[in-house]
Each structure stands twice: as structure tokens, then as C-alpha cells.
Design an enzyme around this catalytic site. Sequence first.
Site, PDB file in Angstrom:
ATOM      1  N   LEU A 231       0.858  -1.183   0.000  1.00 62.69           N
ATOM      2  CA  LEU A 231       0.000   0.000   0.000  1.00 62.69           C
ATOM      3  C   LEU A 231       0.898   1.238   0.000  1.00 62.69           C
ATOM      4  CD1 LEU A 231      -2.748  -0.911   2.651  1.00 62.69           C
ATOM      5  CD2 LEU A 231      -3.109  -0.589   0.193  1.00 62.69           C
ATOM      6  N   ASP A 232       0.406   2.323  -0.603  1.00 63.82           N
ATOM      7  CA  ASP A 232       1.158   3.568  -0.616  1.00 63.82           C
ATOM      8  C   ASP A 232       1.332   4.106   0.803  1.00 63.82           C
ATOM      9  OD1 ASP A 232       1.144   3.364  -3.366  1.00 63.82           O
ATOM     10  OD2 ASP A 232      -0.574   4.714  -3.614  1.00 63.82           O
ATOM     11  N   LEU A 233       2.256   5.038   0.950  1.00 61.81           N
ATOM     12  CA  LEU A 233       2.577   5.604   2.258  1.00 61.81           C
ATOM     13  C   LEU A 233       1.344   6.087   3.012  1.00 61.81           C
ATOM     14  CD1 LEU A 233       4.704   6.659   4.322  1.00 61.81           C
ATOM     15  CD2 LEU A 233       4.795   8.768   2.970  1.00 61.81           C
TER      16      LEU A 233
ATOM     17  N   HIS B 104       0.288   3.299  -8.210  1.00 60.88           N
ATOM     18  CA  HIS B 104      -0.706   4.346  -7.934  1.00 60.88           C
ATOM     19  C   HIS B 104      -1.945   4.195  -8.819  1.00 60.88           C
ATOM     20  CE1 HIS B 104       1.844   6.351  -5.109  1.00 60.88           C
ATOM     21  NE2 HIS B 104       2.710   6.806  -5.990  1.00 60.88           N
TER      22      HIS B 104
END
Length: 234
Positions: A105-107, A188
Amino acid sequence: MRSKRSRLDQFFAQKLQISKKAVRQLLLDNRIEVDGEICKSVDLQIDEFTHIRFDGEWLQHHTRQYYMLNKPDGVVSATKDRIHPTALSLLDNIDLDLMHIAGRLDLHSTGLLLITNDSRWSEMLMAPDTKVNKQYLVTLANPLDESYIAGFLQGMHFGYEDIVTKPAKLEILSTFQARVILQEGKYHQIKRMFGRFRNPVLALHRESIGSIKLDTQLECGKFRHLTEEEILMK
């Protein structure tokens, strides 16, 4: 991360810094035990979960582990990072050897993160041809309308990779919130897909991967073992 399969003599030659010929003598002398039994086979195929003892001492004793983490905002999906706390750093009192993340998962994205030391399991889970659904709750900056549904369903061309995304399901939950189900995990991807509508994503929360759903009783930043049913994706 791929499964580390090798021959037994290769493992011992590297581990003890001896020749393969010397390994054969160790086997003849009954000094090597594999999965609870004295071993005689130099070409036995082993992996990272084969239990191996030499002269009664453990050389390898890993067991398969599977965890669910409720990832907080600001935690990076990595094993090491110089700036941000990592997902693995939240697994208190856990042997992190061989541990890796199955589906990052992204930050600033939150929700379900799966962590394991079983590379075959994670590869199966994330491989495109297994068609495992990933479900997300998305909060947007601008209002949604029905045109989003068709746009996600028909797929979108990403020029940088020169690919067309697979059909994704979008369900409008409210004016600024949607649920998205897809089978991919491009860079993304969800943010870029909403970007085609010039609608910034304010929050992205993963609710499930396949049949594994984020435990609603699991506090943000906490983790637990997966159940047998979850591991088997039942």
C-alpha cells in the site's frame, strides 16, 4: 520474493563453508537430520521451511507465518526505510527473517496489509492470472457521477507503461465516496484512474484481498495471525 529451493549438499556447503564431498561424509556419519529423520541423500531438495539439524543443533527451523496488519497512514510498505516507520516494524516480538509484504500500500493508504514469510503463498495471491479481487474504499475531493462507473469498467490506457488496465468495478456510495474492486496493483493505479476525471483521492483504504477481509476489531497499527480459513482463502 521467490522460494529458496536448493539441494541439501549445496545448503551445507554454503552454510558450513565446506566442500560437497565433505557433506557426503557428514551424511554417511549420520550427523545430518532433516525434518526429524537422519538423512542420507545428498541431492535432497529442500526449501526455507525444511527443518535441518547438524550434530543436534538447528541450522534452519523456520515455520510458515501469516499476519494481517491494519496499516496506519504514514507507514511505508517496506522492510527497511530511512525516513518512515515500516509495516514490519509494527510486528512486535515476531521473527522477521524472510518476512515480506504481499501486496503493498502507498505511504498514505491505510487498511489491510498481509505479511508472510511464505513466498509461494504471496506469489499466488498477487499473480495477475489468479484473478484475486482487491477491494478499496476511496474518498474523493470532488463529487462522483455515473460516468465513473463506465470509465473504470472499460479500462484505461496508462501511457508510461503502455498498458490498458483490466476492467474494474466502481460502486458509488455517496457524493464523495466510492468502493473500487480490481484485480491489479499497478503503480498508484486507483489514484491515476480517478486522475483521469481530475478528481484527487483524499483517502484510500483497503478493505479486503480475495476472501480475506480486514478485521473490524483490529485497531489501526495492530496485527494478528491469519486463521486457517483465511490462509486457504476459503
